[in-house]
Every structure is written in C-alpha cells, then in structure tokens.
Design a protein around this motif. Structure first.
Motif, PDB file in Angstrom:
ATOM      1  N   ILE A 107       0.856  -1.191   0.000  1.00 30.84           N
ATOM      2  CA  ILE A 107       0.000   0.000   0.000  1.00 30.84           C
ATOM      3  C   ILE A 107       0.889   1.237   0.000  1.00 30.84           C
ATOM      4  N   VAL A 108       0.649   2.133  -0.952  1.00 30.47           N
ATOM      5  CA  VAL A 108       1.468   3.338  -1.092  1.00 30.47           C
ATOM      6  C   VAL A 108       0.566   4.567  -1.011  1.00 30.47           C
ATOM      7  N   ASP A 109       0.713   5.339   0.066  1.00 33.40           N
ATOM      8  CA  ASP A 109      -0.085   6.560   0.259  1.00 33.40           C
ATOM      9  C   ASP A 109       0.599   7.390   1.322  1.00 33.40           C
ATOM     10  N   ALA A 112      -1.263   8.285   6.564  1.00 29.34           N
ATOM     11  CA  ALA A 112      -1.306   7.090   7.407  1.00 29.34           C
ATOM     12  C   ALA A 112      -2.740   6.612   7.610  1.00 29.34           C
ATOM     13  N   ARG A 115      -3.808   4.796   4.469  1.00 31.97           N
ATOM     14  CA  ARG A 115      -3.194   3.469   4.403  1.00 31.97           C
ATOM     15  C   ARG A 115      -3.934   2.497   5.312  1.00 31.97           C
ATOM     16  N   ARG A 116      -4.320   2.979   6.497  1.00 32.87           N
ATOM     17  CA  ARG A 116      -5.036   2.127   7.437  1.00 32.87           C
ATOM     18  C   ARG A 116      -6.409   1.740   6.883  1.00 32.87           C
ATOM     19  N   ARG A 119      -5.942  -0.791   4.068  1.00 32.40           N
ATOM     20  CA  ARG A 119      -5.598  -2.095   4.668  1.00 32.40           C
ATOM     21  C   ARG A 119      -6.858  -2.758   5.234  1.00 32.40           C
ATOM     22  N   GLU A 133       3.932  -1.086   3.637  1.00 34.83           N
ATOM     23  CA  GLU A 133       3.369   0.214   3.291  1.00 34.83           C
ATOM     24  C   GLU A 133       4.513   1.160   2.947  1.00 34.83           C
ATOM     25  N   ALA A 135       5.158   5.608   2.282  1.00 29.82           N
ATOM     26  CA  ALA A 135       4.539   6.920   2.447  1.00 29.82           C
ATOM     27  C   ALA A 135       4.871   7.888   1.313  1.00 29.82           C
ATOM     28  N   ASP A 155      -1.255   5.587  -4.517  1.00 25.38           N
ATOM     29  CA  ASP A 155      -1.801   6.947  -4.530  1.00 25.38           C
ATOM     30  C   ASP A 155      -1.083   7.753  -5.613  1.00 25.38           C
TER      31      ASP A 155
END
Length: 241
Positions: A107-109, A112, A115-116, A119, A133, A135, A155
């Motif tokens: 997951i790329v964002d 936070a 991302r949560r 997920r 993950e 950031a 993202d």
C-alpha cells in the motif's frame, strides 16, 4: 521451569517474542523469513534464556524444506512454556492441502489514515495479505525492489515522488523484481480524466477513486467493495463470491 527468571524481563521479552513469531509465520519471502529469525535469535541471545536458545538451535542451520508457519508454532510454544503456560495451549498444526497463496500487496499513500483504511478494506478478503506500506513514491520503489509484491495499491499525490513518477520508473525498469499489477487509488484520478488516462497508459491495471474527503472514514463502506473488485481483477482472481 529449570531457571529462575526476572518477571520484569519476561514481561518485556515475551510480547516481542510472540510478535516476532507472528511475523515469521506470515513471512512470504526469504528476506522476510531471515529478518524474523534474526530478531528471534537476537532476543534469545540478549536475554540469555536457555529455553529460547535451545528452541532456536533447531533452526541453525535451517532445515530444508523450511516451513515458516511450523517453525513459528514451535518457537511460539517455547515462549508459552517460558511464560508458565502449558505447551498444549498452542494449537497443533496439521498438514492440509495447500491452497492458493494470498496476493502479496504493498500500500502506497502519504496519509497514514488512508493506508489504514485501505488495509482494512483488504483485510476482509483472505485472498490478499498486506506485506508493507510506503509513504512516498521513492520509498515505494525501494520496497518494490526488495519485497517484490504481487499487487501495488498506489496513490497519485505524494511528496518526494508522486504516483505517476512511480509508474514511469516502474514501467521503464520493466517492473522490477517481477512485480505484479498496479491499482491506482486517488482522488486526483477521476474516471476518464487526464490523470487516469496517463496512469493507464503507464501500465496501471485499474483506477479507483478515493472518498470525497481525504480524511473521510467511509472508505470501507463506500469504496471498499470497488477497491476489492479492482484488486481481484488486477491480480487475476475471480470475482468474490
């Protein structure tokens, strides 16, 4: 127990030991297995506890073939014994016909919270496992090269390197490490818009919009199903029953 141990030491050590065994059980790459085992060896050595040292000796050298889940169960049982619990409390592992491996997902964002939420949307589908993950785009490329995910949820608007920049480098490098598909999740990529078209041109398998507000808590309800559908298609999986 054969040795008197400091209760404060155990209170600090055992949660870390159990967490490391959980990471070993979930490890899907040689590097992830090595990291989890290194952590366990370090805990056993630093605490100088015979029960844990003896348990680790069974994995030095590693048996071939090596089953991370079975090894984690053995080491977790050692931790339970150390904590005074009966080893029978550890569920026995039984041989079962292997099922399809879960889709290893990155997951790329830069948010936070997002991302949560992403997920959490994937957690309801056992076909996927989140292995990490990132950031920003540069961190994402580093994780892709090391972890070799099957699926990347990306993202667009991020610092350091944005999502389109990631897609360009990903495409130019020939999909590093044999990585799989990319699904773009972005409020900037509206259906049929310029960003969506460019993302698809650069190889994204699908584009899914975010909620209208960057911190909206309703991703699981409003967008979760669309995200899972897109992720399944990108990973070559049938539609969820």
């Amino acid at each position: 127990m054969s040795e008197a141990l400091d209760p404060e030491l155990l209170a600090a050590l055992l949660p870390e030991w159990q967490d490391a065994t959980d990471r070993l059980a979930a490890a899907a790459t040689p590097s992830a297995i090595a990291r989890a085992l290194d952590t366990l060896r370090g805990l056993a050595g630093s605490a100088d506890i015979a029960v844990l040292r003896d348990a680790m000796r069974a994995f030095n050298p590693l048996p071939d073939p090596f089953d991370p889940a079975a090894a984690a169960a053995t080491l977790r049982a050692a931790g339970r014994r150390l904590g005074g619990e009966s080893p029978e409390e550890e569920p026995e592992t039984t041989a079962a016909a292997p099922g399809p491996s879960p889709v290893r997902t990155l997951i790329v964002d830069d948010s936070a919270m997002m991302r949560r939420l992403v997920r959490g949307s994937l957690d309801v589908d056992p076909a996927f496992v989140v292995i990490g993950e990132a950031a920003d785009g540069r961190e994402a490329l580093a994780r892709i090269a090391v972890d070799r995910p099957d699926l990347i949820l990306l993202d667009i608007e991020m610092p350091v390197l944005d999502g389109l920049g990631v897609l360009r480098e990903w495409a130019l490098s020939g999909h590093p490490g044999g990585t799989g598909a990319v699904v773009v999740i972005s409020s900037a990529a509206t259906p049929g818009g310029e960003v969506s078209i460019e993302a698809r041109r650069l190889g994204a398998a699908a584009v899914v919009g975010k909620p209208s507000g960057a911190f909206s808590p309703d991703l699981a309800d409003r967008q979760g199903e669309a995200l899972r559908r897109a992720a399944r298609r990108a990973a070559g999986l049938p539609a969820a029953p």
